[in-house]
Design a protein around this motif. Structure first.
Motif, PDB file in Angstrom:
ATOM      1  N   ILE A   1      -1.363   5.077 -11.780  1.00 28.49           N
ATOM      2  CA  ILE A   1      -0.732   5.550 -10.742  1.00 28.49           C
ATOM      3  C   ILE A   1      -1.436   6.030  -9.622  1.00 28.49           C
ATOM      4  N   ILE A   2      -2.486   6.904  -9.956  1.00 24.83           N
ATOM      5  CA  ILE A   2      -3.341   7.545  -8.931  1.00 24.83           C
ATOM      6  C   ILE A   2      -3.736   6.390  -8.111  1.00 24.83           C
ATOM      7  N   VAL A   3      -4.746   5.485  -8.618  1.00 25.81           N
ATOM      8  CA  VAL A   3      -5.103   4.240  -8.136  1.00 25.81           C
ATOM      9  C   VAL A   3      -4.189   3.576  -7.208  1.00 25.81           C
ATOM     10  N   PHE A   4      -2.819   3.296  -7.718  1.00 22.30           N
ATOM     11  CA  PHE A   4      -1.942   2.493  -7.207  1.00 22.30           C
ATOM     12  C   PHE A   4      -1.601   3.244  -5.675  1.00 22.30           C
TER      13      PHE A   4
ATOM     14  N   ARG B   1      -1.657   4.026   0.086  1.00 21.61           N
ATOM     15  CA  ARG B   1      -1.927   4.811   1.212  1.00 21.61           C
ATOM     16  C   ARG B   1      -3.018   4.455   2.157  1.00 21.61           C
ATOM     17  N   ALA B   2      -3.915   4.225   1.557  1.00 21.65           N
ATOM     18  CA  ALA B   2      -5.333   3.616   2.445  1.00 21.65           C
ATOM     19  C   ALA B   2      -4.833   2.555   3.209  1.00 21.65           C
ATOM     20  N   LEU B   3      -4.093   1.433   2.910  1.00 21.92           N
ATOM     21  CA  LEU B   3      -3.836   0.130   3.437  1.00 21.92           C
ATOM     22  C   LEU B   3      -2.730   0.238   4.508  1.00 21.92           C
TER      23      LEU B   3
ATOM     24  N   LEU C   1      -0.653  -5.159   4.689  1.00 19.02           N
ATOM     25  CA  LEU C   1       0.061  -5.499   3.480  1.00 19.02           C
ATOM     26  C   LEU C   1       1.158  -6.685   4.026  1.00 19.02           C
ATOM     27  N   ILE C   2       1.740  -6.748   4.995  1.00 17.46           N
ATOM     28  CA  ILE C   2       2.755  -7.538   5.358  1.00 17.46           C
ATOM     29  C   ILE C   2       2.069  -8.880   5.595  1.00 17.46           C
TER      30      ILE C   2
END
Length: 87
Positions: A60-63, A68-70, A75-76
């Protein structure tokens, strides 16, 4: 006068107004669906995080950190250009 004819042409506005209103409904529907989905997924992840399962907490933390960073535009673009290549 040419500016007004180009950008505020009454005939063009009258022709496309029904389509614009329909598109606004679709946009509002997608916005509501996105907000509800985000709240539900966030609440589910928060509940899983409270459960205290270490591997799940790590994922969850990695996700969350990656999302948050991208920037959303990246992403789109990844989804838009990457999904067709995946079939």
């Amino acid at each position: 006068m040419r500016f007004l004819d180009t950008f505020f042409n009454g005939q063009v506005i009258a022709n496309y107004l029904p389509d614009l209103i329909a598109a606004m409904g679709v946009t509002l529907g997608l916005a509501v669906a996105t907000i509800v989905t985000g709240i539900l997924c966030g609440a589910a992840l928060a509940c899983l995080r409270v459960a205290g399962i270490r591997p799940v907490n790590f994922l969850i933390i990695v996700f969350a950190d990656v999302m948050r960073a991208l920037p959303p535009l990246v992403l789109i673009l990844i989804l838009f250009f990457g999904m067709p290549s995946r079939g």
